[in-house]
Design a protein around this motif. Structure first.
Motif, PDB file in Angstrom:
ATOM      1  N   SER A  48       0.966  -1.204  -0.068  1.00  0.00           N
ATOM      2  CA  SER A  48      -0.164  -0.050  -0.130  1.00  0.00           C
ATOM      3  C   SER A  48       0.812   1.324  -0.010  1.00  0.00           C
ATOM      4  O   SER A  48       0.558   2.333  -0.679  1.00  0.00           O
ATOM      5  N   LEU A  49       1.926   1.017   0.743  1.00  0.00           N
ATOM      6  CA  LEU A  49       2.803   2.483   0.869  1.00  0.00           C
ATOM      7  C   LEU A  49       3.642   2.783  -0.338  1.00  0.00           C
ATOM      8  O   LEU A  49       4.011   3.888  -0.632  1.00  0.00           O
ATOM      9  N   THR A  50       4.056   1.697  -1.114  1.00  0.00           N
ATOM     10  CA  THR A  50       5.016   1.685  -2.223  1.00  0.00           C
ATOM     11  C   THR A  50       4.493   1.556  -3.768  1.00  0.00           C
ATOM     12  O   THR A  50       4.986   1.743  -4.684  1.00  0.00           O
ATOM     13  N   MET A  51       3.192   0.887  -3.694  1.00  0.00           N
ATOM     14  CA  MET A  51       2.741   0.646  -4.950  1.00  0.00           C
ATOM     15  C   MET A  51       2.697   1.683  -6.139  1.00  0.00           C
ATOM     16  O   MET A  51       3.054   1.553  -7.266  1.00  0.00           O
ATOM     17  N   SER A  52       2.084   2.885  -5.826  1.00  0.00           N
ATOM     18  CA  SER A  52       2.183   4.033  -6.598  1.00  0.00           C
ATOM     19  C   SER A  52       3.512   4.522  -7.073  1.00  0.00           C
ATOM     20  O   SER A  52       3.724   4.674  -8.485  1.00  0.00           O
ATOM     21  N   ALA A  53       4.311   4.785  -6.118  1.00  0.00           N
ATOM     22  CA  ALA A  53       5.597   5.081  -6.503  1.00  0.00           C
ATOM     23  C   ALA A  53       6.160   4.058  -7.264  1.00  0.00           C
ATOM     24  O   ALA A  53       7.102   4.220  -8.236  1.00  0.00           O
ATOM     25  N   SER A  54       6.172   2.798  -6.958  1.00  0.00           N
ATOM     26  CA  SER A  54       6.621   1.751  -7.710  1.00  0.00           C
ATOM     27  C   SER A  54       6.309   1.840  -9.084  1.00  0.00           C
ATOM     28  O   SER A  54       7.163   1.569  -9.890  1.00  0.00           O
ATOM     29  N   GLU A 100       2.893   0.467 -17.698  1.00  0.00           N
ATOM     30  CA  GLU A 100       1.466  -0.021 -18.049  1.00  0.00           C
ATOM     31  C   GLU A 100       1.194  -1.339 -17.895  1.00  0.00           C
ATOM     32  O   GLU A 100      -0.045  -1.678 -17.118  1.00  0.00           O
ATOM     33  N   TYR A 101       2.116  -2.354 -18.027  1.00  0.00           N
ATOM     34  CA  TYR A 101       1.651  -3.800 -17.728  1.00  0.00           C
ATOM     35  C   TYR A 101       1.466  -3.882 -16.143  1.00  0.00           C
ATOM     36  O   TYR A 101       0.683  -4.466 -15.764  1.00  0.00           O
ATOM     37  N   PHE A 102       2.321  -3.185 -15.248  1.00  0.00           N
ATOM     38  CA  PHE A 102       2.449  -3.237 -13.997  1.00  0.00           C
ATOM     39  C   PHE A 102       0.880  -2.834 -13.350  1.00  0.00           C
ATOM     40  O   PHE A 102       0.340  -3.483 -12.637  1.00  0.00           O
ATOM     41  N   LEU A 103       0.446  -1.383 -13.826  1.00  0.00           N
ATOM     42  CA  LEU A 103      -0.804  -1.163 -13.544  1.00  0.00           C
ATOM     43  C   LEU A 103      -1.967  -2.150 -13.684  1.00  0.00           C
ATOM     44  O   LEU A 103      -2.647  -2.402 -13.153  1.00  0.00           O
ATOM     45  N   LYS A 104      -1.609  -2.573 -14.874  1.00  0.00           N
ATOM     46  CA  LYS A 104      -2.864  -3.508 -15.559  1.00  0.00           C
ATOM     47  C   LYS A 104      -2.788  -4.698 -14.593  1.00  0.00           C
ATOM     48  O   LYS A 104      -4.202  -5.171 -14.287  1.00  0.00           O
ATOM     49  N   GLY A 157      -6.721  -4.503  -6.789  1.00  0.00           N
ATOM     50  CA  GLY A 157      -7.557  -3.387  -7.030  1.00  0.00           C
ATOM     51  C   GLY A 157      -7.072  -1.915  -7.367  1.00  0.00           C
ATOM     52  O   GLY A 157      -5.721  -1.964  -7.558  1.00  0.00           O
ATOM     53  N   SER A 158      -7.929  -1.013  -7.419  1.00  0.00           N
ATOM     54  CA  SER A 158      -7.654   0.310  -7.742  1.00  0.00           C
ATOM     55  C   SER A 158      -6.382   0.931  -7.318  1.00  0.00           C
ATOM     56  O   SER A 158      -6.439   0.913  -6.139  1.00  0.00           O
ATOM     57  N   PHE A 159      -5.363   1.493  -7.926  1.00  0.00           N
ATOM     58  CA  PHE A 159      -4.238   2.188  -7.433  1.00  0.00           C
ATOM     59  C   PHE A 159      -4.852   3.094  -6.397  1.00  0.00           C
ATOM     60  O   PHE A 159      -3.980   3.655  -5.466  1.00  0.00           O
ATOM     61  N   ASP A 160      -5.955   3.946  -6.806  1.00  0.00           N
ATOM     62  CA  ASP A 160      -6.566   4.986  -6.175  1.00  0.00           C
ATOM     63  C   ASP A 160      -6.850   4.550  -4.624  1.00  0.00           C
ATOM     64  O   ASP A 160      -6.911   5.475  -3.807  1.00  0.00           O
ATOM     65  N   ALA A 167      -2.752   4.056  -0.154  1.00  0.00           N
ATOM     66  CA  ALA A 167      -2.663   5.033   0.757  1.00  0.00           C
ATOM     67  C   ALA A 167      -1.958   6.121   0.348  1.00  0.00           C
ATOM     68  O   ALA A 167      -0.361   6.296   0.500  1.00  0.00           O
ATOM     69  N   PRO A 168      -2.232   7.210  -0.347  1.00  0.00           N
ATOM     70  CA  PRO A 168      -1.745   8.307  -0.736  1.00  0.00           C
ATOM     71  C   PRO A 168      -1.128   8.968   0.416  1.00  0.00           C
ATOM     72  O   PRO A 168      -1.589   9.107   1.694  1.00  0.00           O
ATOM     73  N   LYS A 169      -0.141   9.930   0.251  1.00  0.00           N
ATOM     74  CA  LYS A 169       0.671  10.889   1.491  1.00  0.00           C
ATOM     75  C   LYS A 169      -0.419  11.833   1.910  1.00  0.00           C
ATOM     76  O   LYS A 169      -1.366  12.408   1.266  1.00  0.00           O
TER      77      LYS A 169
END
Lengths: 266, 266
Positions: A135-141, A151-155, A162-165, A168-170
């Motif tokens: 949760s802490l690193t998925m978006s930065a990752s 693109e592949y990673f997101l999909k 589940g959705s990256f949204d 846990a954003p800062k």
């Protein structure tokens, strides 16, 4: 040894702590292993969507399986031109290198091999038993990957988690909870290291680096890259457990060389 | 050493494989440890409802906590009259004995202490990650206790895990599923022992017995007692993984001495 070993690794975008764009924590276990063993190697960068093609080109079978039973093609993998062997999965690579190059630093001493196998299970449970690290690193990752992998990673990750949204954003309330979870992960690891009351045990085997340490270092390297070396997060982490993780990563600093490498040709 | 160490253990009813009534798998980890170390000791039998009273009498704090945060008073525990120390929990006892009696067989070599701590987490996950072991042995386990503990066990375990009627009785469909689960537990342990491809690694550290082995042996001892040494179940288990567990338990046979002991006086 005549020819350098090939390390297949997933590339990211260059950053202050990873100027060559090195990115993946599991690949870093193998990079640390190769650097600690001082074996000559060169990096070949493979984007996520190309991993399966690589395996098929070299005629290798996937080591792991997805939840649905289909083959799961993963990196790191190495190709050793001296023995003509392709080996995937960081622990299997470590065991292969220990056997193939017995004069290099033994990363899994034989009498700890079975304990190392159990360690891998315990470490994975602690690291991913909760969804804190993810949760802490998925978006930065995802943001640190080059376009084809991003693109592949997101999909694929949104399909799995589940959705990256929803991560846990800062500044979010969720983030505080997951930060506490991350804190607990490292408290647990420190607890293992100090199980007999020895506060000064830096590495799992005491004075010598073994694959258990490399497994921990690979992920700390990645966490440092995700947050940034100058970030408040990394500063806090390096203060945990009486500065243990700073001392630990300082000891790994000499094994962090990354060559420029080249993109895979398929 | 002048005086024998006291081993506090939960008693059961005498049986063919446990004529003195020894019963508890975790206590057996300590019994094996003491026997392997060849340290003089005597057993003091403590029924479940008396464990808390024992702790309070000797002025010891519980090592573990229940889910609700209240203290969880457990055995094994030892009292060493030579150092006036009371120590509970089998791994803590092993570490204490290694330090207090360094001339005896070291059961947790220092350079594997942290790996042993991780092993305990992995082993527990494999053993109790599913409810297979519990489901297969819960009723036999309860039936092998003496009345005060049997009553206590039934009440507390039903509160934790539900009615004993729901466990898998012989011949039930459920039992087949749980038996497969038990098979998988030992396949996983064999997988750790053979992680580097060495089929002949009998003990975790190779030739020498360490606490990881003792942890496995304590539960196999108990499983053998629950099913009975002559049972079809035990015969099947000893055939698993190319007879590995028969060879393993054969190696532990010389460390299974049990003294008659005496009941605790509180």
């Amino acid at each position: 040894m005549v020819e350098p070993i090939v390390l297949y690794e997933i590339p990211g975008t260059p950053s202050a702590t990873a100027p060559t764009g090195s990115w993946n924590p599991n690949c870093w276990k193998t990079r640390y292993t190769l650097n600690i063993k001082a074996l000559p190697y060169r990096t070949v960068w493979v984007e996520y969507p190309d991993i399966e093609t690589l395996y098929k080109k070299v005629g290798a079978e996937a080591v792991e399986k997805k939840a649905d039973g289909s083959p799961y093609y993963t990196l790191p993998a190495i190709y050793d031109p001296n023995t003509k062997k392709f080996v995937a999965e960081s622990a299997a690579i470590a065991r292969y290198l220990d056997k193939a190059y017995p004069e290099s630093h033994t990363i899994i001493p034989q009498d700890t091999d079975a304990l190392h196998a159990a360690f891998a299970v315990a470490y994975l449970k602690v690291l991913y038993g909760g969804d804190h690290l993810r949760s802490l690193t998925m978006s930065a990752s995802q943001a640190a990957l080059r376009p084809p992998s991003a693109e592949y990673f997101l999909k694929t990750r949104e399909a799995m988690y589940g959705s990256f949204d929803e991560f846990a954003p800062k500044g979010s309330e969720k983030r505080g909870k997951h930060w506490e979870g991350l804190r607990e992960i490292y408290r647990t690891l420190a607890g293992w290291l100090e199980a007999d009351g020895r506060k000064d045990r830096l590495f799992f085997m005491g004075e010598r680096i073994s694959f258990a340490d490399v497994s921990v270092a690979g992920f700390l390297w990645w966490i440092r890259r995700m947050f940034g070396e100058e970030s408040d997060e990394w500063k806090e982490i390096t203060g945990w457990d009486e500065g243990r993780w700073k001392r630990f990563m300082d000891a790994f600093a000499e094994y962090e060389a990354v060559d420029v490498g080249s993109d895979v040709e398929l």
